[in-house]
Motif scaffolding. Structure first.
Motif, PDB file in Angstrom:
ATOM      1  N   LEU A 150      28.977  29.557  41.453  1.00  0.00           N
ATOM      2  CA  LEU A 150      28.989  30.655  40.500  1.00  0.00           C
ATOM      3  C   LEU A 150      29.642  31.891  41.108  1.00  0.00           C
ATOM      4  O   LEU A 150      30.469  32.559  40.476  1.00  0.00           O
ATOM      5  N   LEU A 151      29.295  32.188  42.347  1.00  0.00           N
ATOM      6  CA  LEU A 151      29.854  33.366  43.017  1.00  0.00           C
ATOM      7  C   LEU A 151      31.346  33.210  43.250  1.00  0.00           C
ATOM      8  O   LEU A 151      32.123  34.153  43.065  1.00  0.00           O
ATOM      9  N   THR A 152      31.769  32.014  43.632  1.00  0.00           N
ATOM     10  CA  THR A 152      33.201  31.767  43.850  1.00  0.00           C
ATOM     11  C   THR A 152      33.983  31.929  42.561  1.00  0.00           C
ATOM     12  O   THR A 152      35.058  32.543  42.534  1.00  0.00           O
ATOM     13  N   ALA A 153      33.431  31.404  41.477  1.00  0.00           N
ATOM     14  CA  ALA A 153      34.120  31.492  40.184  1.00  0.00           C
ATOM     15  C   ALA A 153      34.293  32.941  39.749  1.00  0.00           C
ATOM     16  O   ALA A 153      35.399  33.368  39.386  1.00  0.00           O
ATOM     17  N   ILE A 154      33.220  33.717  39.791  1.00  0.00           N
ATOM     18  CA  ILE A 154      33.312  35.083  39.282  1.00  0.00           C
ATOM     19  C   ILE A 154      34.060  35.996  40.250  1.00  0.00           C
ATOM     20  O   ILE A 154      34.750  36.929  39.818  1.00  0.00           O
ATOM     21  N   ALA A 155      33.965  35.719  41.556  1.00  0.00           N
ATOM     22  CA  ALA A 155      34.695  36.548  42.526  1.00  0.00           C
ATOM     23  C   ALA A 155      36.192  36.349  42.390  1.00  0.00           C
ATOM     24  O   ALA A 155      36.963  37.321  42.302  1.00  0.00           O
ATOM     25  N   GLY A 156      36.627  35.099  42.331  1.00  0.00           N
ATOM     26  CA  GLY A 156      38.053  34.830  42.203  1.00  0.00           C
ATOM     27  C   GLY A 156      38.613  35.249  40.864  1.00  0.00           C
ATOM     28  O   GLY A 156      39.772  35.663  40.769  1.00  0.00           O
ATOM     29  N   HIS A 157      37.781  35.165  39.825  1.00  0.00           N
ATOM     30  CA  HIS A 157      38.249  35.532  38.479  1.00  0.00           C
ATOM     31  C   HIS A 157      38.324  37.043  38.302  1.00  0.00           C
ATOM     32  O   HIS A 157      39.385  37.598  37.999  1.00  0.00           O
TER      33      HIS A 157
END
Length: 497
Positions: free
Chosen positions: A327-334
């Motif tokens: 979840l953190l990777t998805a929202i950080a990269g997005h």
């Protein structure tokens, strides 16, 4: 506005009786108001005056409005009254005469377009947002525009430009964000419908905290405004006090628009009547992977699930294998490459004018971009989407909490490692709302409905999640819950009366 024919139905008369006990027309549902207009038992002018009167009383505390358009609204209400009287050969439109509060970021030509930032002070919109055009074309009357956090980036609503917006149920608490002004207006009885937008929960979080109904439509269902409309996490949508009201509003907003090439056709018109939930298979997921859920939120979620089961639905509890890392990777990269990058650009030019939480967000996004690429985000999104698809296989819908805790204090920037409520540490601020996973899975329609109240004096919310583009099912479940667990606005605190 009285005449012998047509007569109101017994249901209309019963509702008017309940309004008498409550003491204010501002809590009339939009769909009931439309029926009463048509029956000539209520005038749009009477309703608008009542809503304005309510706003004059509550706004000093709630502070939901960024701009009042009351004089213009009364003129438009008189025009709506003429349509119901048959003058000029014009017929009433779908939202004719309904007071609608519009989120300030939904541009209204000739009016401010600041997004709550001193950096944009003096900016005036040169065209309407598609949402605004659809409201006006349907006969809705925009009598006020509503507050947001700066650039709509937060799960609370306060800014240096507009001050603190408070929750009508308990003014010590925020109505949530970013569509907090819209939701607070509905809860305060100062609008019957309100526009919202959702890129990480900005419709559903305020709906949860104010006991209102909010719909995050699947990506492309409703038109937005570029360039942010191209972001597949976001979307514009409706807020109301009942499921029927949100259906009526969503049916006005939906459909293709040439200004937004992501919108899909043909237009989906939601049914206004639904079968009960007998035989429907519903998945219950309280934790959504690794979220920590407050006991009162969990209890209200389980009570809603039990109510559905008692109504004949087959409710089964499931576990989602979602991890915080994904979840953190998805929202950080997005976000670091989309909304975050846009805020960074403004911070570089106008740092001294921005709120502290906006600066913190810009700095965090700059750091996040060094930790996760957009490709990293896509890989994580794909895993999360596949895990949801697998978990929902064999089920018609999924239900879960909207927020992990019952609320947070008005004016709090949620800085620090833990959210502090009543002097006690709760969860980390990033994990206080449980909405972002369904922006990552943004082809899924999600409806927030009230799940109960907390000991903190504010409502809690339940998310109803459907399969991609299966909007009718979430409304079917929402309608059923409204019947088996009715939500009465005569419970609103005495200070609003």
């Amino acid at each position: 506005m009285n005449t012998a024919e047509p007569q109101p139905s017994p249901d209309d008369l019963d509702h008017l009786g309940r309004l008498g006990r409550l003491g204010h027309l501002g809590y009339l549902s939009a769909t009931d108001a439309l029926r009463l207009f048509a029956a000539r038992e209520l005038s749009p002018v009477e309703l608008m005056r009542a809503v304005i009167e309510r706003a004059e009383k509550t706004e000093p505390t709630v502070n939901a409005f960024s701009e009042r358009l009351f004089d213009e609204a009364l003129d438009q209400a008189r025009n709506a009254e003429d349509r119901y009287l048959g003058k000029g050969g014009l017929r009433p439109r779908p939202l004719e005469g309904i007071p609608v509060a519009a989120k300030e970021k939904h541009a209204l030509r000739g009016r401010s377009l600041t997004e709550g930032s001193l950096a944009n002070e003096g900016t005036v919109a040169d065209a309407n947002h598609p949402v605004v055009d659809r409201i006006l074309d349907a006969g809705g009357i925009i009598h006020a525009r509503t507050t947001t956090p700066e650039f709509s980036i937060a799960t609370f609503t306060h800014s240096r430009m507009w001050g603190i917006t408070r929750n009508p149920w308990n003014p010590e608490f925020t109505p949530g964000g970013s569509s907090g002004g819209s939701a607070a207006s509905l809860a305060a009885g100062t609008s019957l419908l309100a526009s919202a937008s959702d890129i990480g929960g900005s419709t559903r979080i305020p709906a949860a905290f104010t006991g209102t109904v909010g719909f995050k439509a699947p990506y492309g269902r409703n038109p937005g405004l570029g360039p942010i409309a191209a972001d597949h996490y976001r979307g514009d949508g409706p807020l109301g006090r009942t499921v029927d009201d949100v259906i009526a509003f969503q049916n006005v907003l939906a459909g293709p628009d040439p200004r937004d090439h992501t919108t899909i056709g043909p237009k989906l018109t939601l049914p206004t009547a639904y079968e009960d939930v007998a035989g429907l298979r519903v998945a219950l997921c309280v934790r959504l992977g690794e979220y920590e859920v407050h006991p009162e939120v969990e209890a209200n979620t389980r009570a809603a699930a039990q109510a559905l089961a008692d109504a004949g639905a087959r409710v089964e509890e499931i576990i989602l294998p979602w991890t915080r890392v994904d979840l953190l990777t998805a929202i950080a990269g997005h976000f670091s490459t989309t909304l975050g990058a846009a805020v960074e650009e403004t911070a570089e030019r106008h740092r001294e004018l921005l709120s502290s939480y906006t600066l913190a967000y810009a700095d965090l996004m700059k750091y996040a971009r060094t930790q996760a690429s957009y490709l990293d985000a896509l890989r994580a999104e794909h895993r999360l989407q596949q895990q949801l698809a697998t978990a929902m296989t064999g089920y018609d819908a999924l239900i879960c909490p909207t927020t992990a805790i019952p609320g947070w204090h008005a004016g709090d920037d949620l800085a620090g490692e833990k959210a502090i409520v009543h002097g006690e540490e709760t969860v980390e601020p990033l994990w206080s709302a449980m909405t972002l996973p369904f922006n990552i899975n943004n082809r899924c329609p999600v409806l927030n409905v009230p799940s109960g109240t907390s000991s903190w004096g504010i409502p809690t919310g339940l998310q109803i999640v459907g399969h991609p583009y299966d909007d009718p099912t979430v409304f079917r479940v929402g309608k059923a819950l409204e019947v088996v667990r009715p939500w009465a606005y005569d419970e609103v605190r005495a200070w609003l009366r």
